[in-house]
Design an enzyme around this catalytic site. Sequence first.
Site, PDB file in Angstrom:
ATOM      1  CB  ALA A 227     -11.052   3.139  35.808  1.00 49.78           C
ATOM      2  CB  CYS A 228     -14.070   5.961  38.259  1.00 49.93           C
ATOM      3  SG  CYS A 228     -14.528   6.606  36.638  1.00 49.93           S
TER       4      CYS A 228
END
Length: 392
Positions: free
Chosen positions: A164-165
């Site tokens: 993800a981020c």
Amino acid sequence: MSDRNKETKMPHAVIAATGLFTPEQSVSNDELVASYNAWADGWNARHAAEIEAGELEAKTHSSSAFIEKASGIKSRFVLDKTGIIDPQRMAPHLPERSNEDLSILAEIAVKAAQQAIAAWGKPVSEIGAVLCAASNMERAYPALSIEVQQALGIEGFAFDMNVACSSATFGIKTAADFIASGSAKAVLMVNPEVCSAHLNFTDRDSHFIFGDVATAVIVESSDTAGPGGWDVLGARLKTVFSNNIRNNFGFLNRAARDTEHLDATVADDSQQNDKLFVQQGRKVFRDVVPMVSDMIVDYADELGLDPHGLKRLWLHQANINMNTLIGKKVLGREPSEDENVIILDDYANTSSAGSIIAFHLHNDGFEPGDTGLICSFGAGYSAGAVFVRKRA
């Protein structure tokens, strides 16, 4: 020679160059709010009877003032603006490409990579691996990284990774490990993020969060690195499972459906909203800020670094309030604009690319020996901290 001296002579990872691709189109808060409010009015009109009966709650308007106060975001770059601000669509229009054409994520990754390679000034034949580290891959296989590798004429190996981020900092750590093991002398990491495609533009609490972009980082062995660049002093990764940021879109959706045809649109189908970005923002803020702050401070201590002495923080660009608080906890004071870089006012949240954009655009003013921090955090939960030092 002591083991300690031998260790200091071993090659280590150097961030040698970075690249950035920014889409030509940008959407302001005012434009985004106008489209959302028009959609909300239409939804309320279509469901007037249910709202009147108390079976549904009316959709409330968004506002630019609300967005900026909640996030610090003023605008965002996107690949397709027209579809996003169309109240009848509320999603970018990105036509599917043939298998023979370069995919859209690979295209923007290549553009960022070409900029990094030009800044690096060496032939791609010296790159031994390609990592595509991003939140939202457009397909399961073949790997986007291999497509990028082929487009750039790079040999060696390539693979995709998704945290993800935090994908970019996990990618830098992975590249650094390849350097340390001798698996590659140079690694290209790309972070193509078309976040507008997985964002629910009909959700008032999150319709403003994301933008599109691509970044690239070349990590090289200190044995071959030229002057300049950044020594990677160390990288620390951390994950803790949480459902507070989630996207349930995947290949099993088709097997789980109980209808003959799965509607591809989500604008009026609450059952499909979990196939897009979903976040419990207040819970994320409460959980992630102390987790990330403590990780940074603890790891700095292990490395023998004074976190208060960091010249600059390049944090994940999710929310200005989160970044301000993390900066304050790490530096032990209210950070200045120069110390805690904010680019989300123009770019919004670009997932894994955010901290790399900040680093790419704002790494000037450093003298050899000055230290800084590239840090990302997000769904998982996941967090990565990479301490760097300016080289002579």
